[in-house]
Scaffold this active site. Sequence first.
Site, PDB file in Angstrom:
ATOM      1  N   GLN A 216     -20.947  -8.777   9.499  1.00  0.00           N
ATOM      2  CA  GLN A 216     -19.501  -8.993   9.634  1.00  0.00           C
ATOM      3  C   GLN A 216     -18.791  -8.463   8.387  1.00  0.00           C
ATOM      4  O   GLN A 216     -19.309  -8.574   7.284  1.00  0.00           O
ATOM      5  CB  GLN A 216     -19.222 -10.486   9.810  1.00  0.00           C
TER       6      GLN A 216
ATOM      7  N   CYS B 102       0.833  -1.207   0.000  1.00  0.00           N
ATOM      8  CA  CYS B 102       0.000   0.000   0.000  1.00  0.00           C
ATOM      9  C   CYS B 102       0.864   1.253   0.000  1.00  0.00           C
ATOM     10  O   CYS B 102       1.756   1.401   0.838  1.00  0.00           O
ATOM     11  CB  CYS B 102      -0.905  -0.011   1.232  1.00  0.00           C
TER      12      CYS B 102
ATOM     13  N   ASP C 201     -20.365 -13.863  22.479  1.00  0.00           N
ATOM     14  CA  ASP C 201     -19.554 -13.127  21.497  1.00  0.00           C
ATOM     15  C   ASP C 201     -19.509 -11.663  21.924  1.00  0.00           C
ATOM     16  O   ASP C 201     -20.098 -10.796  21.276  1.00  0.00           O
ATOM     17  CB  ASP C 201     -20.180 -13.295  20.101  1.00  0.00           C
TER      18      ASP C 201
ATOM     19  N   CYS D 224      -1.563   5.853   6.899  1.00  0.00           N
ATOM     20  CA  CYS D 224      -2.938   5.437   7.199  1.00  0.00           C
ATOM     21  C   CYS D 224      -2.978   4.585   8.465  1.00  0.00           C
ATOM     22  O   CYS D 224      -2.082   3.814   8.735  1.00  0.00           O
ATOM     23  CB  CYS D 224      -3.477   4.650   6.012  1.00  0.00           C
TER      24      CYS D 224
ATOM     25  N   CYS E 177      -7.744   0.990  -1.748  1.00  0.00           N
ATOM     26  CA  CYS E 177      -7.360   0.384  -0.482  1.00  0.00           C
ATOM     27  C   CYS E 177      -7.298  -1.113  -0.727  1.00  0.00           C
ATOM     28  O   CYS E 177      -8.282  -1.724  -1.144  1.00  0.00           O
ATOM     29  CB  CYS E 177      -8.392   0.751   0.584  1.00  0.00           C
TER      30      CYS E 177
ATOM     31  N   CYS F 209     -12.873 -11.290  20.225  1.00  0.00           N
ATOM     32  CA  CYS F 209     -12.071 -10.457  19.332  1.00  0.00           C
ATOM     33  C   CYS F 209     -10.933  -9.802  20.111  1.00  0.00           C
ATOM     34  O   CYS F 209     -10.244  -8.938  19.590  1.00  0.00           O
ATOM     35  CB  CYS F 209     -12.947  -9.409  18.662  1.00  0.00           C
TER      36      CYS F 209
HETATM   37  N1  SAH Z   1     -22.571 -12.188  17.486  1.00  0.00           N
HETATM   38  C1  SAH Z   1     -22.694 -11.108  16.543  1.00  0.00           C
HETATM   39  C2  SAH Z   1     -22.013  -9.815  16.908  1.00  0.00           C
HETATM   40  C3  SAH Z   1     -21.504  -9.611  18.259  1.00  0.00           C
HETATM   41  S1  SAH Z   1     -20.781  -8.023  18.523  1.00  0.00           S
HETATM   42  C4  SAH Z   1     -22.207 -11.531  15.162  1.00  0.00           C
HETATM   43  O1  SAH Z   1     -21.502 -12.526  15.022  1.00  0.00           O
HETATM   44  O2  SAH Z   1     -22.512 -10.836  14.205  1.00  0.00           O
HETATM   45  C5  SAH Z   1     -21.186  -7.789  20.218  1.00  0.00           C
HETATM   46  C6  SAH Z   1     -22.630  -7.403  20.448  1.00  0.00           C
HETATM   47  O3  SAH Z   1     -22.851  -7.376  21.863  1.00  0.00           O
HETATM   48  C7  SAH Z   1     -23.015  -6.046  19.949  1.00  0.00           C
HETATM   49  O4  SAH Z   1     -24.091  -6.188  19.071  1.00  0.00           O
HETATM   50  C8  SAH Z   1     -23.426  -5.266  21.222  1.00  0.00           C
HETATM   51  O5  SAH Z   1     -24.515  -4.415  20.984  1.00  0.00           O
HETATM   52  C9  SAH Z   1     -23.811  -6.384  22.145  1.00  0.00           C
HETATM   53  N2  SAH Z   1     -23.730  -6.127  23.606  1.00  0.00           N
HETATM   54  C10 SAH Z   1     -22.846  -5.356  24.268  1.00  0.00           C
HETATM   55  N3  SAH Z   1     -23.014  -5.466  25.597  1.00  0.00           N
HETATM   56  C11 SAH Z   1     -24.041  -6.342  25.791  1.00  0.00           C
HETATM   57  C12 SAH Z   1     -24.672  -6.889  26.947  1.00  0.00           C
HETATM   58  N4  SAH Z   1     -24.283  -6.543  28.168  1.00  0.00           N
HETATM   59  N5  SAH Z   1     -25.661  -7.790  26.766  1.00  0.00           N
HETATM   60  C13 SAH Z   1     -26.060  -8.144  25.512  1.00  0.00           C
HETATM   61  N6  SAH Z   1     -25.497  -7.663  24.394  1.00  0.00           N
HETATM   62  C14 SAH Z   1     -24.503  -6.762  24.520  1.00  0.00           C
END
Ligand code: SAH
Length: 461
Positions: free
Chosen positions: A290, A79, A388, A85, A166, A415
Amino acid sequence: MNHQQEASIRVGQQMTLTIKSLGINGEGIGYFKRKIVFVDKALPGEVVHAEVTQVKEKYAVARLLRVVEKSKSRTVPPCPVYEECGGCSLQHMDYQAQLASKREIVIESLRKYARLDHPPVAETIGMDNPWSYRNKAQFQVGKQDGKLIAGLYQTGSHKLVDLDSCRVQHEATSEIVQTAKQILGELGIPVYDERKRTGVIRTIVARVAFGTGETQLTLVTATPDIPRVKELILELRTRLPQLVGITQNVNTQKTSLVFGDKTTVLWGKPTIAEKLGDLSFALSARAFFQLNPEQTKKLYDQVKKAAGLTGSELVLDLYCGTGTIGLWLAPHAREVRGIELIPEAVEDARRNAEHNGIANASFHVGRAEQLMPKWAKQGVRPDVVVVDPPRTGLDDALIRSLLDVKPKKIVYVSCNPSTLAKDVSQLLKKYELVSVQPVDMFPQTSHVECTVLLKLRGAND
Ligand code: SAH
């Protein structure tokens, strides 16, 4: 504080360091007089010459001046604006080495925070082509020398870097951004000026559905009206015939959030159709999806594998967003219940379930740490709980509740390896860490996503 040690490093000092490992933000980590020193763009195994720019109690930060002994993994970043960036941080590292380093970062976190000497971390699942993977470009608009520019901010600064192309973006999104930028410039539509709070165009958002090829353009504006809007739409439609919809989102606030509350369709469809595996989605301009669909499929398949469903289970999908993980698992489970904080995301999840004819999944607005214990009191006994969470990890109350409810399996999608490892260390009280599978969702950056399987001790399958 050890003053002798403190006095031995000062800002401006130059030093030669051996880089031992890669930090969580992609920086090289070395040691000088036993103090940890972060050197941006230095690679493990390298000897570098660096100048100290910051000294803190626990660490120092140094700027790379020269690589004295080069790593075999060092590559030339393709890049042209890589140095300016803030989007990528590992383009100077060969892709296979990136994958190995991401695995190391996960192992190190589990060693440090969960005190596991040999955590069961598999090889990182990478991409055959680790470029052009992002389905959405969200570029800020600004002015530079009287010219309209669009791009990302420099790391840790508010300086906008103009991006003509990009490499991590899908070509379709780059083409839309470039053409939109050109047309906005030609028509003289004013750029929003954050400081003066004048002008119109704030952000250009282009999204492509990998499964169908449909594309969408959203213009985020500071005012409800766009001057010369008819000409603008005509030009966009003529020069970007691949678009299925052009939408406008109005954000009048002084904020770093991109989107405002109101979205209107300027032309075409309000959504694009996306497909992931057997599922299909209708994505509106603001709907979360995603960013790397190819790797998302691999990640979700790892979740499915970890969950090991037989068709008889009650599965909870906590932090479910728009419900994609729950819907991925629903055909293999008796019932799926999702919990998500943001009401609009829950509406999307319900719509997605209906759209795919999935009747055994329901989605609920609430905090995972409140709703799961409440359900438990009502006698809801999940077999598998998928979590998640955002980068901050699991809430303490949720960890307590998991240890109390005791599902046979917990599948943790993370993550952030640091918060993952801290949370795992708590769950180890009753759970065994069975497997950790890193998946590279963001090649060329230091991000690493993991799917983790924890099994209740003493539970039979
Ligand atoms: N599982 C989803 C994305 C998860 S991202 C996928 O794979 O697409 C994390 C998510 O947790 C977000 O949408 C956020 O709004 C939510 N979040 C954050 N704190 C939370 C809580 N205390 N209870 C429930 N959801 C929550």
